[in-house]
Design an enzyme around this catalytic site. Structure first.
Site, short mmCIF file in Angstrom:
data_model
loop_
_atom_site.label_atom_id
_atom_site.label_comp_id
_atom_site.label_asym_id
_atom_site.label_seq_id
_atom_site.Cartn_x
_atom_site.Cartn_y
_atom_site.Cartn_z
N GLY A 7 2.17 -12.64 10.35
CA GLY A 7 3.00 -13.65 11.73
C GLY A 7 4.53 -13.06 12.03
N HIS A 24 5.88 -7.49 15.58
CA HIS A 24 6.81 -6.68 16.38
C HIS A 24 5.85 -6.23 17.24
CE1 HIS A 24 7.08 -5.18 12.69
NE2 HIS A 24 7.38 -5.95 12.02
N HIS A 76 4.01 -3.87 14.86
CA HIS A 76 2.58 -4.48 14.75
C HIS A 76 1.81 -4.07 15.21
CE1 HIS A 76 4.93 -7.60 12.11
NE2 HIS A 76 3.51 -7.58 11.22
N GLY A 127 1.38 -0.47 7.02
CA GLY A 127 2.51 0.15 7.55
C GLY A 127 3.09 0.56 6.61
N ASP A 186 6.51 -0.49 3.78
CA ASP A 186 6.04 -0.98 2.45
C ASP A 186 5.20 0.59 1.96
OD1 ASP A 186 7.14 -3.24 3.21
OD2 ASP A 186 6.15 -3.86 3.80
O1 PAF Z 1 3.24 -6.37 4.80
C1 PAF Z 1 2.59 -7.49 5.16
O2 PAF Z 1 2.21 -7.67 6.13
C2 PAF Z 1 2.22 -8.67 3.81
O3 PAF Z 1 1.94 -7.80 2.45
C3 PAF Z 1 0.45 -8.81 4.34
C4 PAF Z 1 -0.33 -6.69 3.90
C5 PAF Z 1 0.08 -9.22 5.31
C6 PAF Z 1 0.09 -9.52 3.19
O4 PAF Z 1 0.26 -10.47 3.36
#
Ligand code: PAF
Length: 305
Positions: A31, A34, A37, A170, A173
């Site tokens: 959630g 932005h 995403h 992404g 990360d």
């Molecule tokens: O990177 C994220 O937003 C979260 O770690 C994910 C992959 C949605 C898992 O909760």
């Protein structure tokens, strides 16, 4: 755009779509959507017939305080998803995803409990995935390995419910992406895990859900980290090969308002810290601005420069 909270309903709907020949792209999110995403969603809708996003604030990957303060606004998220060609939002409750957990506080106890972690293999115990030490103990995974157990566990649950053809994450990360790629190759070989490059705002700051929490001054300090990494990238591209010199320069450049939580240069393939830069690498900094924790990642391709 459908909003589905039940896992069995989501599985049934997706199975029907796949039976009619449609391909499914999944963008898992916490959630707080932005533009970063949106880029993942756009990429999914270019490569699949149907794009599904999940919005689930996964308690297993947060400390209690961070979990309670996470900036999310479901109404706003729905508008963003609608604008970005999303056909379905899977928005389950905590009970739906973790039926065995009765108390919210049990999630936050996991962080200090001892858990069996194998050196090379993922271990599944009580429906929780413990990531192998050789994948988890890198970068700030050394400080909080349980974050990756949390994200791997929830993504595996999402894959079981939604069984997408492709899933998008992404590159920001970077370690999470490396771990999830490995997890999928073992447990979900039919699902293709894809990394999408980091999207930056006009001033250069990487999009992150937590950016909305920053004051103007804090945003300037965060930008200072971003600029320090860009200068480091230039140093490397113009021939600097000593990781220590690059790291020291980054630390010296970063504003005193920034508290570095973790900083390293790792080999892109092995995730191991390096001393000599001779292959593609990842520059990574996790830092605090007061209580807000942000990360910056820059991938440097040595051989294409
Ligand atoms: O990177 C994220 O937003 C979260 O770690 C994910 C992959 C949605 C898992 O909760």
């Amino acid at each position: 755009m459908k909003i589905i909270t039940s896992a069995s309903q989501a599985s049934t709907d997706i199975a029907k779509l796949q039976a009619s020949g449609k391909t499914i792209g999944l963008v898992p999110t916490l959630g707080g959507l932005h533009k970063g995403h949106q880029l993942l969603m756009q990429r999914s809708s270019e490569e699949n017939d149907i794009t599904v996003i999940s919005i689930f604030l996964n308690p297993m990957q947060f400390r209690k305080k961070q979990f309670l303060e996470y900036p999310s606004d479901f109404e706003q998220d729905k508008l963003i998803a609608q604008k970005t060609n999303v056909s379905m939002i899977f928005h389950p409750s905590v009970k739906e995803m973790y039926p065995d957990i009765t108390e919210m506080d049990d999630f936050f106890k996991y962080q200090t409990d001892f858990k069996r972690r194998d050196e090379k293999n993922f271990v599944i115990e009580d429906n929780i995935i413990h990531v192998a030490s050789n994948l988890v103990y890198h970068l700030d995974g050394k400080i909080h390995p349980w974050v990756f157990d949390g994200s791997t566990t929830i993504v595996s649950k999402l894959f079981k419910v939604l069984h997408p053809n492709r899933a998008y994450f992404g590159e920001k990360d970077f370690q999470q992406l490396a771990i999830l790629t490995k997890m999928a190759a073992i447990y979900f070989p039919k699902i293709k895990v894809l990394g999408v490059p980091t999207l930056r705002d006009a001033d250069g700051l990487a999009f992150s859900s937590r950016n909305v929490l920053l004051s103007d001054t804090q945003r300037q300090s965060a930008l200072c980290v971003c600029h320090a990494l860009q200068s480091a990238e230039n140093m490397i591209k113009t021939g600097e090969t000593e990781a220590k010199i690059v790291l020291d320069t980054i630390i010296k450049t970063i504003s005193p308002l920034v508290k570095i939580d973790y900083i390293d240069i790792i080999n892109k393939k092995t995730l191991e810290p390096i001393t000599k830069i001779s292959d593609d690498i990842v520059l990574y900094v996790a830092f605090f601005l007061n209580e807000i924790r942000l990360t910056e990642t820059v991938i440097v391709s040595i051989h294409n420069s």
